[in-house]
Design an enzyme around this catalytic site. Structure first.
Site, short mmCIF file in Angstrom:
data_model
loop_
_atom_site.label_atom_id
_atom_site.label_comp_id
_atom_site.label_asym_id
_atom_site.label_seq_id
_atom_site.Cartn_x
_atom_site.Cartn_y
_atom_site.Cartn_z
N ASN A 129 -26.66 45.52 -43.18
CA ASN A 129 -26.17 46.08 -41.93
C ASN A 129 -24.86 45.40 -41.52
O ASN A 129 -23.90 46.07 -41.13
CB ASN A 129 -27.24 45.89 -40.85
N VAL A 138 -21.44 55.17 -39.31
CA VAL A 138 -22.64 54.58 -39.91
C VAL A 138 -23.14 53.61 -38.84
O VAL A 138 -22.66 52.49 -38.74
CB VAL A 138 -22.32 53.88 -41.25
N PRO A 139 -24.05 54.09 -37.99
CA PRO A 139 -24.31 53.44 -36.69
C PRO A 139 -25.13 52.16 -36.73
O PRO A 139 -26.26 52.10 -36.23
CB PRO A 139 -25.02 54.55 -35.91
N CYS A 140 -24.53 51.10 -37.25
CA CYS A 140 -25.21 49.82 -37.27
C CYS A 140 -25.45 49.29 -35.86
O CYS A 140 -26.31 48.44 -35.65
CB CYS A 140 -24.44 48.81 -38.12
N HIS A 141 -24.73 49.84 -34.87
CA HIS A 141 -24.94 49.41 -33.49
C HIS A 141 -26.31 49.85 -32.96
O HIS A 141 -26.77 49.33 -31.95
CB HIS A 141 -23.82 49.95 -32.58
#
Length: 174
Positions: A129, A138-141
């Protein structure tokens, strides 16, 4: 000697600060990071691709339009944006799984590990991540700690807090 991978660098203003958009000759997004995190972006590009040649170049208008729509409140506008990443097969598996977390929702690192069928690989999932070169798309949040707390984010915790609130329909100052 290896020829550097030619990539194009564009800048775009956003409510969370100026963003860098790195695309390839086919217009695919290779990296998205924040102006104040340029060294991190450069490290990730070098780690994933080796030598790169970053030249000024406009990102495809469709990419810019979809990001603008996302920031205007249409949080699903970024779904389906074409990306192209290097990384290990495991990292790419984690990054693909990140894209299955719906906007406005979060998932723990353990939940993400379970989603890819490797429930005991929580730390490895966290490392993958953190190596994600494409913020927001690429929503690592959307990944949080097991106890529901906000944990590290390559763009800073205040941005993470803002992005999660934005996707939940809340409006926070940054």
């Amino acid at each position: 000697m290896t020829t550097p991978l030619p990539l194009f660098l564009d800048e775009m203003a956003s409510p969370v600060g100026t963003m860098y958009l790195v695309t390839d000759g086919q217009g695919r997004l290779r990296a998205l990071d924040f102006h104040d995190y340029r060294p991190r972006m450069d490290r990730l590009l070098a780690r994933h691709y080796g030598a790169v040649s970053l030249s000024p170049g406009a990102a495809p208008q469709t990419l810019r339009d979809r990001l603008e729509a996302y920031f205007a409140g249409e949080v699903t506008a970024i779904e389906g944006i074409e990306t192209h990443t290097a990384g290990t097969p495991f990292q790419r598996q984690v990054w693909q799984a990140l894209r299955t977390i719906p906007a406005g929702q979060t998932l723990s690192y353990g939940g993400l590990a379970a989603r890819i069928g490797l429930a005991k690989a929580v730390r490895a999932v966290g490392l993958a991540n953190g190596a994600n070169p494409i913020a927001i798309i690429v929503p690592c949040h959307r990944v949080i700690g097991a106890n529901g707390t906000l944990t590290g984010y390559g763009g800073g915790l205040e941005r993470k807090r803002w992005l999660l609130a934005h996707e939940a329909g809340q409006h926070l100052p940054l």
